[in-house]
Design an enzyme around this catalytic site. Sequence first.
Site, PDB file in Angstrom:
ATOM      1  N   ASP A  67      41.992  43.821  38.388  1.00 56.38           N
ATOM      2  CA  ASP A  67      42.774  43.014  37.450  1.00 56.38           C
ATOM      3  C   ASP A  67      44.158  43.631  37.316  1.00 56.38           C
ATOM      4  O   ASP A  67      44.342  44.835  37.504  1.00 56.38           O
ATOM      5  CB  ASP A  67      42.086  42.969  36.081  1.00 56.38           C
ATOM      6  N   GLY A  68      45.136  42.791  37.009  1.00 57.52           N
ATOM      7  CA  GLY A  68      46.497  43.262  36.804  1.00 57.52           C
ATOM      8  C   GLY A  68      46.986  42.891  35.423  1.00 57.52           C
ATOM      9  O   GLY A  68      46.488  41.949  34.801  1.00 57.52           O
ATOM     10  N   GLU A 107      48.515  41.785  40.201  1.00 57.54           N
ATOM     11  CA  GLU A 107      47.239  41.196  40.620  1.00 57.54           C
ATOM     12  C   GLU A 107      47.003  41.455  42.111  1.00 57.54           C
ATOM     13  O   GLU A 107      45.893  41.825  42.523  1.00 57.54           O
ATOM     14  CB  GLU A 107      47.227  39.695  40.336  1.00 57.54           C
ATOM     15  N   ASP A 138      40.247  37.653  38.257  1.00 57.40           N
ATOM     16  CA  ASP A 138      40.475  36.469  37.419  1.00 57.40           C
ATOM     17  C   ASP A 138      41.784  35.770  37.792  1.00 57.40           C
ATOM     18  O   ASP A 138      42.215  34.850  37.107  1.00 57.40           O
ATOM     19  CB  ASP A 138      40.450  36.829  35.937  1.00 57.40           C
ATOM     20  N   HIS A 193      39.005  37.325  30.353  1.00 58.54           N
ATOM     21  CA  HIS A 193      38.868  37.403  28.888  1.00 58.54           C
ATOM     22  C   HIS A 193      37.720  36.518  28.391  1.00 58.54           C
ATOM     23  O   HIS A 193      37.831  35.818  27.390  1.00 58.54           O
ATOM     24  CB  HIS A 193      40.179  37.003  28.212  1.00 58.54           C
ATOM     25  N   ASP A 203      40.542  45.146  33.072  1.00 59.35           N
ATOM     26  CA  ASP A 203      41.639  44.821  32.160  1.00 59.35           C
ATOM     27  C   ASP A 203      41.929  46.002  31.234  1.00 59.35           C
ATOM     28  O   ASP A 203      43.091  46.346  30.983  1.00 59.35           O
ATOM     29  CB  ASP A 203      41.281  43.575  31.350  1.00 59.35           C
TER      30      ASP A 203
END
Length: 215
Positions: A67-68, A107, A138, A193, A203
């Site tokens: 994740d970024g 990302e 995501d 999320h 995250d």
Amino acid sequence: MKKHVTALERIKEQLIEHNLFENVAHAWEQLKTSVKELPEKSVSKDLPLGPPAELKDHPRGLAVYADGACRGNPGPGAWGCVAQNQMGEVIFEASGFEQLTTNNKMEIQGAISSILLVEQHLQDHPFSACDPLMFFTDSKYVVEGMNQWMDGWKARGWKKADGKPPENLELWQELDVLKGRFPKLRAHWVKGHNGHPQNEFCDQLANRLLDAEGF
């Protein structure tokens, strides 16, 4: 990372002892710099992660999540990643920071760094199971880029349909090279999320690093 630099220093001592260092001094300095720039890995002993649901039917599989995050776009950014086997054993976790970047770059960088770490793990543990290797993010931008867009861009000489180069071209090209080393690798989307344990963990890795850097 310290152990890798120490190992290089020992190699340097041996080269000097045998009067060989002068011939490779420049290459050695470049290698040392590259080693220092590798992302730090720190496998926590008590991770709040269970076995990956995505590997339920893949006893020899390896699941990689990335994740970024970016505070401002552009602005300071970070990425985080983690890999597990079916039993839930953490193979690696890592994160990285950039002073000025974008969310999309982070990302993609998360994907690049996680696949590099898979490659490094397989080199260090040649008998490790990795069938299949599954990558999760995501970011629909990364998923569509890896699974669809890159092939079209390459076919047009790394140009989009409008004839312009894609944004973040160098990162996409680096990711393409890595993906080529794992021909069966595909990216899979998970909703961000939304309580997905591994996605939430990545995250947190990214945002904790941003916090630590004072952002």
